[in-house]
Write a protein that holds these residues in place. Structure first.
Motif, PDB file in Angstrom:
ATOM      1  N   ASP A 154      58.425  23.728  56.462  1.00  0.00           N
ATOM      2  CA  ASP A 154      57.253  22.910  56.176  1.00  0.00           C
ATOM      3  C   ASP A 154      57.463  21.431  56.492  1.00  0.00           C
ATOM      4  OD1 ASP A 154      54.610  22.859  55.321  1.00  0.00           O
ATOM      5  OD2 ASP A 154      55.106  22.676  53.199  1.00  0.00           O
ATOM      6  N   GLY A 155      58.707  21.048  56.784  1.00  0.00           N
ATOM      7  CA  GLY A 155      59.001  19.635  57.007  1.00  0.00           C
ATOM      8  C   GLY A 155      58.823  18.823  55.732  1.00  0.00           C
ATOM      9  N   ALA A 156      59.057  19.455  54.597  1.00  0.00           N
ATOM     10  CA  ALA A 156      58.863  18.812  53.293  1.00  0.00           C
ATOM     11  C   ALA A 156      60.205  18.603  52.611  1.00  0.00           C
ATOM     12  CB  ALA A 156      57.977  19.692  52.417  1.00  0.00           C
ATOM     13  N   LYS A 157      60.181  17.772  51.583  1.00  0.00           N
ATOM     14  CA  LYS A 157      61.380  17.558  50.772  1.00  0.00           C
ATOM     15  C   LYS A 157      61.047  17.835  49.321  1.00  0.00           C
ATOM     16  CE  LYS A 157      63.578  14.149  53.674  1.00  0.00           C
ATOM     17  NZ  LYS A 157      64.216  12.848  53.750  1.00  0.00           N
ATOM     18  N   ARG A 158      61.775  18.760  48.728  1.00  0.00           N
ATOM     19  CA  ARG A 158      61.680  19.045  47.303  1.00  0.00           C
ATOM     20  C   ARG A 158      60.262  19.314  46.811  1.00  0.00           C
ATOM     21  NH1 ARG A 158      65.896  16.266  43.694  1.00  0.00           N
ATOM     22  NH2 ARG A 158      67.244  18.018  44.059  1.00  0.00           N
ATOM     23  N   THR A 159      59.668  20.318  47.356  1.00  0.00           N
ATOM     24  CA  THR A 159      58.346  20.746  46.904  1.00  0.00           C
ATOM     25  C   THR A 159      58.455  21.191  45.446  1.00  0.00           C
ATOM     26  OG1 THR A 159      57.804  21.449  49.141  1.00  0.00           O
ATOM     27  CG2 THR A 159      56.475  22.386  47.363  1.00  0.00           C
ATOM     28  N   SER A 160      57.483  20.847  44.645  1.00  0.00           N
ATOM     29  CA  SER A 160      57.538  21.201  43.223  1.00  0.00           C
ATOM     30  C   SER A 160      57.335  22.707  43.037  1.00  0.00           C
ATOM     31  CB  SER A 160      56.477  20.431  42.442  1.00  0.00           C
ATOM     32  OG  SER A 160      55.205  20.956  42.692  1.00  0.00           O
ATOM     33  N   PRO A 161      57.926  23.263  41.982  1.00  0.00           N
ATOM     34  CA  PRO A 161      57.755  24.695  41.711  1.00  0.00           C
ATOM     35  C   PRO A 161      56.285  25.103  41.609  1.00  0.00           C
ATOM     36  CG  PRO A 161      59.531  23.834  40.378  1.00  0.00           C
ATOM     37  CD  PRO A 161      58.883  22.646  41.057  1.00  0.00           C
ATOM     38  N   ALA A 162      55.440  24.230  41.096  1.00  0.00           N
ATOM     39  CA  ALA A 162      54.015  24.549  40.959  1.00  0.00           C
ATOM     40  C   ALA A 162      53.314  24.700  42.305  1.00  0.00           C
ATOM     41  CB  ALA A 162      53.318  23.463  40.136  1.00  0.00           C
ATOM     42  N   GLN A 163      53.916  24.161  43.365  1.00  0.00           N
ATOM     43  CA  GLN A 163      53.299  24.224  44.700  1.00  0.00           C
ATOM     44  C   GLN A 163      53.906  25.302  45.596  1.00  0.00           C
ATOM     45  OE1 GLN A 163      54.063  20.088  45.659  1.00  0.00           O
ATOM     46  NE2 GLN A 163      51.872  19.654  45.497  1.00  0.00           N
ATOM     47  N   ARG A 164      54.879  26.048  45.084  1.00  0.00           N
ATOM     48  CA  ARG A 164      55.568  27.041  45.923  1.00  0.00           C
ATOM     49  C   ARG A 164      54.652  28.160  46.408  1.00  0.00           C
ATOM     50  NH1 ARG A 164      59.783  24.884  48.448  1.00  0.00           N
ATOM     51  NH2 ARG A 164      61.089  23.798  46.949  1.00  0.00           N
ATOM     52  N   GLU A 165      53.765  28.645  45.572  1.00  0.00           N
ATOM     53  CA  GLU A 165      52.881  29.721  46.015  1.00  0.00           C
ATOM     54  C   GLU A 165      51.996  29.253  47.165  1.00  0.00           C
ATOM     55  OE1 GLU A 165      49.647  33.027  44.454  1.00  0.00           O
ATOM     56  OE2 GLU A 165      50.353  31.498  43.061  1.00  0.00           O
ATOM     57  N   GLN A 166      51.400  28.081  47.045  1.00  0.00           N
ATOM     58  CA  GLN A 166      50.561  27.546  48.123  1.00  0.00           C
ATOM     59  C   GLN A 166      51.380  27.355  49.394  1.00  0.00           C
ATOM     60  OE1 GLN A 166      48.878  23.961  46.546  1.00  0.00           O
ATOM     61  NE2 GLN A 166      47.349  25.048  45.338  1.00  0.00           N
ATOM     62  N   GLN A 167      52.598  26.850  49.245  1.00  0.00           N
ATOM     63  CA  GLN A 167      53.463  26.640  50.402  1.00  0.00           C
ATOM     64  C   GLN A 167      53.783  27.979  51.068  1.00  0.00           C
ATOM     65  OE1 GLN A 167      57.507  25.316  49.620  1.00  0.00           O
ATOM     66  NE2 GLN A 167      57.420  23.939  51.379  1.00  0.00           N
ATOM     67  N   PHE A 168      54.130  28.988  50.263  1.00  0.00           N
ATOM     68  CA  PHE A 168      54.421  30.312  50.812  1.00  0.00           C
ATOM     69  C   PHE A 168      53.218  30.868  51.570  1.00  0.00           C
ATOM     70  CE2 PHE A 168      54.148  34.916  50.552  1.00  0.00           C
ATOM     71  CZ  PHE A 168      55.335  35.287  51.167  1.00  0.00           C
ATOM     72  N   LEU A 169      52.060  30.790  50.973  1.00  0.00           N
ATOM     73  CA  LEU A 169      50.862  31.331  51.617  1.00  0.00           C
ATOM     74  C   LEU A 169      50.561  30.612  52.930  1.00  0.00           C
ATOM     75  CD1 LEU A 169      48.649  31.901  48.459  1.00  0.00           C
ATOM     76  CD2 LEU A 169      49.910  33.618  49.786  1.00  0.00           C
ATOM     77  N   ARG A 170      50.795  29.326  52.973  1.00  0.00           N
ATOM     78  CA  ARG A 170      50.572  28.540  54.191  1.00  0.00           C
ATOM     79  C   ARG A 170      51.567  28.932  55.292  1.00  0.00           C
ATOM     80  NH1 ARG A 170      50.759  24.124  51.724  1.00  0.00           N
ATOM     81  NH2 ARG A 170      52.863  23.432  52.207  1.00  0.00           N
ATOM     82  N   LEU A 171      52.792  29.261  54.901  1.00  0.00           N
ATOM     83  CA  LEU A 171      53.860  29.577  55.859  1.00  0.00           C
ATOM     84  C   LEU A 171      54.075  31.088  56.031  1.00  0.00           C
ATOM     85  CD1 LEU A 171      56.443  26.977  54.525  1.00  0.00           C
ATOM     86  CD2 LEU A 171      55.027  26.754  56.575  1.00  0.00           C
ATOM     87  N   ARG A 172      53.245  31.871  55.405  1.00  0.00           N
ATOM     88  CA  ARG A 172      53.463  33.320  55.321  1.00  0.00           C
ATOM     89  C   ARG A 172      53.700  33.999  56.666  1.00  0.00           C
ATOM     90  NH1 ARG A 172      50.503  37.027  51.030  1.00  0.00           N
ATOM     91  NH2 ARG A 172      51.929  38.792  51.192  1.00  0.00           N
ATOM     92  N   THR A 173      52.945  33.666  57.662  1.00  0.00           N
ATOM     93  CA  THR A 173      53.091  34.318  58.970  1.00  0.00           C
ATOM     94  C   THR A 173      54.497  34.110  59.525  1.00  0.00           C
ATOM     95  OG1 THR A 173      50.730  34.105  59.441  1.00  0.00           O
ATOM     96  CG2 THR A 173      52.181  34.462  61.321  1.00  0.00           C
ATOM     97  N   SER A 174      54.978  32.879  59.516  1.00  0.00           N
ATOM     98  CA  SER A 174      56.327  32.583  60.024  1.00  0.00           C
ATOM     99  C   SER A 174      57.402  33.263  59.188  1.00  0.00           C
ATOM    100  CB  SER A 174      56.584  31.077  60.029  1.00  0.00           C
ATOM    101  OG  SER A 174      55.695  30.428  60.899  1.00  0.00           O
ATOM    102  N   ILE A 175      57.226  33.247  57.874  1.00  0.00           N
ATOM    103  CA  ILE A 175      58.194  33.867  56.972  1.00  0.00           C
ATOM    104  C   ILE A 175      58.263  35.369  57.222  1.00  0.00           C
ATOM    105  CG2 ILE A 175      58.625  34.431  54.544  1.00  0.00           C
ATOM    106  CD1 ILE A 175      57.416  31.598  53.907  1.00  0.00           C
ATOM    107  N   GLU A 176      57.113  36.010  57.311  1.00  0.00           N
ATOM    108  CA  GLU A 176      57.091  37.458  57.500  1.00  0.00           C
ATOM    109  C   GLU A 176      57.587  37.874  58.879  1.00  0.00           C
ATOM    110  OE1 GLU A 176      53.150  38.646  56.319  1.00  0.00           O
ATOM    111  OE2 GLU A 176      53.736  38.680  54.198  1.00  0.00           O
ATOM    112  N   GLN A 177      57.354  37.060  59.895  1.00  0.00           N
ATOM    113  CA  GLN A 177      57.887  37.371  61.232  1.00  0.00           C
ATOM    114  C   GLN A 177      59.410  37.367  61.210  1.00  0.00           C
ATOM    115  OE1 GLN A 177      55.990  34.422  63.699  1.00  0.00           O
ATOM    116  NE2 GLN A 177      54.204  35.713  64.081  1.00  0.00           N
ATOM    117  N   ARG A 178      60.000  36.382  60.539  1.00  0.00           N
ATOM    118  CA  ARG A 178      61.460  36.313  60.447  1.00  0.00           C
ATOM    119  C   ARG A 178      61.995  37.468  59.604  1.00  0.00           C
ATOM    120  NH1 ARG A 178      65.034  34.740  63.629  1.00  0.00           N
ATOM    121  NH2 ARG A 178      63.836  32.855  63.922  1.00  0.00           N
ATOM    122  N   ALA A 179      61.312  37.806  58.518  1.00  0.00           N
ATOM    123  CA  ALA A 179      61.730  38.942  57.693  1.00  0.00           C
ATOM    124  C   ALA A 179      61.704  40.236  58.505  1.00  0.00           C
ATOM    125  CB  ALA A 179      60.828  39.064  56.462  1.00  0.00           C
ATOM    126  N   GLU A 180      60.689  40.393  59.323  1.00  0.00           N
ATOM    127  CA  GLU A 180      60.595  41.594  60.164  1.00  0.00           C
ATOM    128  C   GLU A 180      61.759  41.670  61.149  1.00  0.00           C
ATOM    129  OE1 GLU A 180      57.318  44.013  62.849  1.00  0.00           O
ATOM    130  OE2 GLU A 180      56.908  41.940  62.298  1.00  0.00           O
TER     131      GLU A 180
END
Length: 91
Positions: free
Chosen positions: A42-68
Motif C-alpha cells: 500500500d506504500g503506507a507506514k503503520r496502518t492502524s488496526p482499525a483500518q486493516r480490513e479496509q486496507q485488505f479489501l482494497r489490496l485483495r486482488t494483489s494479495i489473493e494473486q500472490r496467495a494463489e
C-alpha cells in the motif's frame, strides 16, 4: 479446480497479521498476510488496526494473486497447512 476468494477473518493484533481464507475446490485454505506486507503493498507506514480490513479489501486482488502462486508452488506452512504472505513475497 480453481483457487478462489474465501472470507476475511479479521486482524490478529497479537501476530500482526490479517487472517483470510481461499477456496481450493471445496476445501478452505487458511491464509494470513503480515501487516508489514500490506503496508509495503500500500506504500503506507503503520496502518492502524482499525483500518486493516479496509486496507485488505482494497489490496485483495494483489494479495489473493500472490496467495494463489504460493499455493500452486506448494509453499504451505503450519498445521493445518496454509499460506503465509510476508513483505518479501511482494518484492
Amino acid at each position: 479446480m480453481t483457487f478462489t476468494s474465501g472470507e476475511y477473518r479479521g486482524y490478529d493484533t497479537d501476530r500482526s497479521v490479517v487472517l483470510f481464507s481461499m477456496i481450493d475446490g471445496y476445501k478452505e485454505v487458511p491464509c494470513a498476510i503480515s501487516a508489514d506486507a500490506m503496508d509495503f503493498l500500500d506504500g503506507a507506514k503503520r496502518t492502524s488496526p482499525a483500518q486493516r480490513e479496509q486496507q485488505f479489501l482494497r489490496l485483495r486482488t494483489s494479495i489473493e494473486q500472490r496467495a494463489e502462486r504460493k499455493f500452486a508452488a506448494a509453499e504451505l506452512e503450519g498445521n493445518p497447512a496454509g499460506i503465509i504472505l510476508r513483505s518479501i513475497d511482494f518484492r
